[in-house]
Design a protein around this motif. Structure first.
Motif, PDB file in Angstrom:
ATOM      1  N   GLY A  84       0.810  -1.209   0.000  1.00 16.28           N
ATOM      2  CA  GLY A  84       0.000   0.000   0.000  1.00 16.28           C
ATOM      3  C   GLY A  84       0.843   1.260   0.000  1.00 16.28           C
ATOM      4  O   GLY A  84       0.588   2.203  -0.753  1.00 16.28           O
ATOM      5  N   ILE A  85       1.894   1.277   0.837  1.00 19.75           N
ATOM      6  CA  ILE A  85       2.757   2.453   0.911  1.00 19.75           C
ATOM      7  C   ILE A  85       3.580   2.600  -0.365  1.00 19.75           C
ATOM      8  O   ILE A  85       3.879   3.718  -0.811  1.00 19.75           O
ATOM      9  CB  ILE A  85       3.670   2.370   2.147  1.00 19.75           C
ATOM     10  N   ALA A  86       3.956   1.473  -0.974  1.00 12.08           N
ATOM     11  CA  ALA A  86       4.655   1.541  -2.257  1.00 12.08           C
ATOM     12  C   ALA A  86       3.782   2.223  -3.306  1.00 12.08           C
ATOM     13  O   ALA A  86       4.277   2.977  -4.152  1.00 12.08           O
ATOM     14  CB  ALA A  86       5.055   0.145  -2.717  1.00 12.08           C
ATOM     15  N   CYS A  87       2.463   1.964  -3.240  1.00 10.03           N
ATOM     16  CA  CYS A  87       1.516   2.669  -4.129  1.00 10.03           C
ATOM     17  C   CYS A  87       1.617   4.171  -3.910  1.00 10.03           C
ATOM     18  O   CYS A  87       1.668   4.954  -4.869  1.00 10.03           O
ATOM     19  CB  CYS A  87       0.086   2.227  -3.845  1.00 10.03           C
ATOM     20  N   TYR A  88       1.618   4.572  -2.631  1.00  7.10           N
ATOM     21  CA  TYR A  88       1.732   5.993  -2.317  1.00  7.10           C
ATOM     22  C   TYR A  88       2.998   6.575  -2.942  1.00  7.10           C
ATOM     23  O   TYR A  88       2.978   7.675  -3.506  1.00  7.10           O
ATOM     24  CB  TYR A  88       1.769   6.195  -0.805  1.00  7.10           C
TER      25      TYR A  88
END
Length: 265
Positions: free
Chosen positions: A129-133
């Protein structure tokens, strides 16, 4: 809520990282590019140490501010790698200022402790999820560069982009496509394995609604760009809108829980 650390080390590292980010930004006209890059590299390493210590601490902590800090850290990493591939890419000291703000914000609001019963799969899910950010964050940065360059060209000025506009545009939407793949994987994992990851089945809360809205927006953007040749302001507006939905999905919901309601989910 603000959680004060019993040890002064996080405060010391946070202040040092923020200063290392801000120093080259403040002295950008009096400091060589090489020295500035060295200071930013030191800041990036210190920020990474702080993030790892928070995620691997006893107990691990996470929240809206660490999520923003991880995003800023990833954006800085990707931009640094791009600068090696494209040396003509100009240094953007705004990113250093954002990095410093993210470090200090993460110290002041480190989030809540994760439950000891948290699934071992949750950190992996958070990582995706944070990689998406991070990917969408760097796409937004590139889109802003592109729009700024186009505006200067229309005014008859030097674009100052450091790269041909078509190259900058390709890079922007490659990051969008990569972020879309990770976002899709994150949603699929949450939908199919919610009980394993979260301890409860998929449910339509605020985070889920904004995540799905973000996914739909990026899907429309990619279809429009591939099938109908969307470019320029229309495509950038779609990118900004999808990124705003994604920001509200996790960071926004955690901010409300931690700061407005003063409780950790």
């Amino acid at each position: 809520m603000i959680l004060a650390s019993a040890s002064p080390l996080p405060l010391i590292l946070s202040v040092l990282a923020a200063l290392a980010y801000l120093l080259p930004a403040a002295l950008m006209h009096r400091m060589s590019v090489r020295s500035a890059h060295a200071w930013v590299a030191v800041a990036w390493l210190l920020q990474g140490i702080l993030l790892v210590s928070g995620l691997l601490g006893e107990p691990p902590h996470f929240g809206f501010a660490p999520a923003l800090s991880v995003t800023a850290w990833l954006v800085a990493a990707v931009y640094a790698i791009e600068s090696l591939i494209y040396p003509q890419l100009p240094t953007r000291w705004t990113l250093s200022t954002i990095g410093a703000a993210a470090v200090l914000l993460a110290y002041m609001f480190p989030g809540g402790p994760m439950s000891p019963s948290t699934s071992v799969w949750l950190p992996l899910h958070l990582a995706f999820g944070i990689a998406c950010y991070g990917l969408f964050g760097i796409a937004v940065v590139h889109a802003w560069f592109m729009n700024h360059a186009e505006k200067r060209i229309r005014q008859g000025k030097d674009s100052q982009s450091g790269l041909p506009l078509l190259t900058l545009e390709r890079l922007t939407y490659r990051f969008v496509a990569a972020g879309f793949v990770l976002l899709s994987a994150t949603l699929v994992v949450g939908m199919l394995f919610g009980e394993v990851v979260y301890g409860h089945a998929w449910r339509w809360d605020h985070k889920t609604v904004f995540s799905v809205l973000s996914w739909l927006t990026f899907a429309v953007l990619l279809v429009g760009r591939t099938g109908f040749g969307w470019r320029g302001k229309r495509a950038a507006t779609m990118l900004y809108t999808g990124s705003a939905f994604l920001l509200l999905a996790y960071v926004g919901s955690r901010f409300v829980m931690e700061i407005v309601l003063s409780r950790t989910p």
